[in-house]
Design a protein around this motif. Structure first.
Motif, PDB file in Angstrom:
ATOM      1  N   UNK A  31      16.205  10.983  38.520  1.00 49.88           N
ATOM      2  CA  UNK A  31      15.044  12.232  37.309  1.00 49.88           C
ATOM      3  C   UNK A  31      15.563  11.297  35.864  1.00 49.88           C
ATOM      4  N   UNK A  32      16.027  10.986  36.083  1.00 50.47           N
ATOM      5  CA  UNK A  32      16.216  10.391  34.156  1.00 50.47           C
ATOM      6  C   UNK A  32      15.366   8.720  34.027  1.00 50.47           C
ATOM      7  N   UNK A  33      15.132   8.440  35.394  1.00 56.54           N
ATOM      8  CA  UNK A  33      13.504   7.359  35.236  1.00 56.54           C
ATOM      9  C   UNK A  33      12.564   8.335  35.343  1.00 56.54           C
ATOM     10  N   UNK A  34      12.609   8.822  35.900  1.00 50.91           N
ATOM     11  CA  UNK A  34      11.460   9.832  36.159  1.00 50.91           C
ATOM     12  C   UNK A  34      10.919  10.504  34.385  1.00 50.91           C
ATOM     13  N   UNK A  78       7.393   9.318  32.722  1.00 48.58           N
ATOM     14  CA  UNK A  78       6.702  10.386  31.983  1.00 48.58           C
ATOM     15  C   UNK A  78       6.331  10.710  31.067  1.00 48.58           C
ATOM     16  N   UNK A  79       7.841  10.010  29.886  1.00 48.96           N
ATOM     17  CA  UNK A  79       7.393  10.310  28.897  1.00 48.96           C
ATOM     18  C   UNK A  79       7.454   9.418  27.607  1.00 48.96           C
ATOM     19  N   UNK A  80       7.236   8.452  28.126  1.00 50.81           N
ATOM     20  CA  UNK A  80       7.353   7.257  27.453  1.00 50.81           C
ATOM     21  C   UNK A  80       9.042   6.379  25.856  1.00 50.81           C
ATOM     22  N   UNK A  81       8.776   7.783  26.204  1.00 51.23           N
ATOM     23  CA  UNK A  81      10.891   7.512  25.634  1.00 51.23           C
ATOM     24  C   UNK A  81      12.296   7.110  26.333  1.00 51.23           C
ATOM     25  N   UNK A  82      13.134   6.543  25.845  1.00 50.08           N
ATOM     26  CA  UNK A  82      14.099   6.379  26.245  1.00 50.08           C
ATOM     27  C   UNK A  82      15.359   7.287  26.087  1.00 50.08           C
TER      28      UNK A  82
END
Length: 447
Positions: free
Chosen positions: A129-132, A136-140
Motif C-alpha cells: 500500500x505504501x509503495x502504491x 500514485x502521488x510521486x511523493x516519498x
C-alpha cells in the motif's frame, strides 16, 4: 493447575530454539522474553480456546495466535475446507478458480473497495500500500499514526527502537502523528506541503475509539493535500466487523490492509482499494507500473480456502457478537474482582470486548513490567496463557468462569506485592520486556 506446574520439557526445547533461531521464536511477540523466566510453554496442540504444551499442561489461551484465531483452534469447517483444497493441489503455474471466488467474496464484504490482491502477511500488504501510494502521488514521505506496529519493513521499523541496519535516509521519510489529534496531522501537512504520499493508521485500537470527527478530518486532510488514506484493518477486520471498522465509523479509505482473523490462523492477507490505484499494479494502465504484490505463495489454495470458509462461518453464525458478549462479561467480572480486592487502580482490564488487554501498575500507579510478569506467572500457574485477554468465539462460559477464578487467585498475590512495595521474592529472574526494544537486556541470554 497447581503452583508446582512444571515446564522442564518446554525449557529444554526453548534452550534449543535459542541455539537455532534468533530470539528463540519466529515472531518477536511469541518470544520467551514475553513470559516469566522458565515459564514459556512450548505448545503441542490446540482445540477451541484450549492449548496443551509439551509438558502436558493445559491452558485456556487468550491472544489466540496474535489475534488471528477468531473461531477457535481446529475449527472443523475451516479444517475441512483446507483439507479438500490440499487434496486437489496447493500451488500451480496459473490462477485457480479459487482466486476468483475468494476475490468475489472479499469485495462483496468490503463495498468501498473495487479490487483486491491477496498475500500472506500483514506486512506484505501494508508495504504494498505504501509503495502504491508513493507511485500514485510521486511523493516519498509517509505519515504514520503512533500505533504499535504496521510492518516488518524498513519504512516502519526505521521509526522504532530496533532500527539498527536501516539507513537514516529511510527514517527521515516517515513521520508520526497522534491518534485522535487531528492537529498533529495537520501540522505535518503544513510542514511538508506536497511531500506526503500517504497517511496510514488503524481506524480504532483495542483501547481507543475514534473521537467524533477524527477519521472524517483525516479523510478531509488527505483529500485536501492529495495524499492516499490507508486503513490498517489487520486487527479490526473480522473482529470489529466482517466489513471492517471502516463500515462502523462510516469513513472509506483509498486503500485498506487486512490479515489475521480473515483466515482463522491460516496465512492470508489482503490489500484492497480503489480501482485507479490498484490498477497501477495491473495491466489496465498507461502509467509506469508498480511492482505491487507478486509472491509464490500469495494465492496458494490453503489460505484462500480458509478465508472462504471463514466468510461462510461469519454468514452462518455471529462470531463477533459472541466475542463481544463473552469479552464484556470477562472484563466486568475481572474488574469486579480487582475492585473487591481494592487494587483496581493498579490492575484493570480495558478495551473493546473482542480485543481486551490488561493494565498492570506498581504501587505508584505507574505501568510496570515487573507487576506484569507477576500477573502472567500467576495466571500460568492456574492454567491461563495469554499476554492479553483477547478472546475468540470459541471461548465458552466455563472458560470465562475458570479465567475469573484464576484471576482472583493471581490478584491476591498481586495485592501482596503491592502491600510489600514490590515483587521481590515473588518472581524469579528478569521481568518481561517490550518485544520491540533496542537492547536484549533485560532478557539477554547468558552471563
Amino acid at each position: 493447575m497447581s503452583p508446582a506446574v512444571a515446564f522442564s520439557h518446554s525449557n529444554r526445547l526453548q534452550a534449543r530454539l535459542h541455539e537455532l533461531v534468533p530470539g528463540g521464536a519466529h515472531t518477536y511477540a511469541r518470544g520467551a522474553d514475553q513470559y516469566p523466566v522458565d515459564m514459556a510453554p512450548i505448545l503441542d496442540r490446540g482445540k477451541g480456546a484450549r492449548v496443551w504444551d509439551v509438558d502436558g499442561n493445559e491452558f485456556i489461551e487468550y491472544g489466540m495466535g496474535l489475534r488471528s484465531v477468531v473461531l477457535g483452534h481446529g475449527y472443523e469447517p475451516v479444517v475441512t475446507a483446507v483439507q479438500a483444497a490440499i487434496a486437489d493441489g496447493v500451488n500451480f503455474t496459473r490462477p485457480t478458480r479459487l482466486e476468483l471466488a475468494a476475490a468475489e467474496d472479499f469485495l462483496h464484504l468490503v463495498p468501498g473497495a473495487d479490487m483486491v490482491k491477496f498475500a500472506k502477511n500483514g506486512s506484505d500488504v501494508t508495504t504494498a500500500a505504501i509503495r502504491l501510494a508513493r507511485a500514485a502521488t510521486g511523493r516519498d514521505k509517509i505519515a504514520i499514526c503512533t500505533h504499535p506496529f504496521f510492518s516488518v519493513d524498513d519504512w516502519f521499523i526505521a521509526t522504532t527502537e530496533m532500527a539498527n541496519g536501516i539507513p537514516d535516509s529511510v527514517r527521515r521519510q516517515t513521520m508520526r502523528f497522534e491518534y485522535n489529534d487531528l492537529e498533529s496531522l495537520a501540522t505535518l501537512f503544513a510542514a511538508e506541503p506536497d511531500s506526503i504520499a500517504a497517511v496510514i493508521l488503524e481506524p480504532a485500537t483495542a483501547t481507543a475509539e475514534p473521537a467524533d470527527g477524527f477519521l472524517e478530518g483525516v479523510r478531509a486532510l488527505c483529500d485536501a493535500h492529495g495524499a492516499v488514506l490507508i486503513f490498517d484493518e489487520i486487527i479490526t477486520g473480522f473482529r470489529w466487523s466482517v466489513h471492517g471498522a471502516q463500515s462502523i465509523y462510516g469513513v472509506t479509505p483509498d486503500l485498506s490492509c487486512w490479515g489475521k482473523a480473515i483466515g482463522n490462523g491460516f496465512p492470508i492477507s489482503a490489500l484492497a482499494g480503489r480501482r485507479d490505484l490498484m490498477e497501477l499494479g495491473g495491466l489496465n494502465t498507461d502509467r509506469d507500473r508498480v511492482f505491487l504484490l507478486s509472491t509464490t505463495f500469495g494465492a496458494e489454495t490453503t489460505g484462500l480456502a480458509a478465508f472462504r470458509a471463514v466468510v461462510q462461518a461469519f454468514a452462518r453464525e455471529d462470531p463477533i457478537a459472541t466475542m463481544e458478549k463473552s469479552g464484556q462479561r470477562l472484563a466486568e467480572e475481572v474488574n469486579d474482582v480487582s475492585r473487591e480486592l481494592g487494587i483496581d487502580e493498579h490492575f484493570e482490564v480495558l478495551g473493546r470486548p473482542s480485543c481486551l488487554v490488561f493494565a498492570t501498575r506498581d504501587p505508584e500507579h505507574k505501568p510496570s513490567q515487573l507487576f506484569r510478569t507477576l500477573f502472567l506467572q500467576e495466571m500460568l500457574r492456574v492454567g491461563v496463557l495469554g499476554q492479553s485477554f483477547v478472546i475468540s468465539a470459541a471461548h465458552t462460559a466455563d472458560d470465562v468462569d475458570q479465567t475469573v477464578d484464576g484471576v482472583r487467585q493471581a490478584l491476591h498475590v498481586y495485592r501482596q506485592a503491592l502491600e510489600a512495595g514490590g515483587v521481590d521474592g515473588l518472581i524469579s529472574g528478569a521481568p518481561v520486556a517490550p518485544a520491540i526494544r533496542r537492547y536484549a537486556q533485560p532478557r539477554r541470554l547468558g552471563p
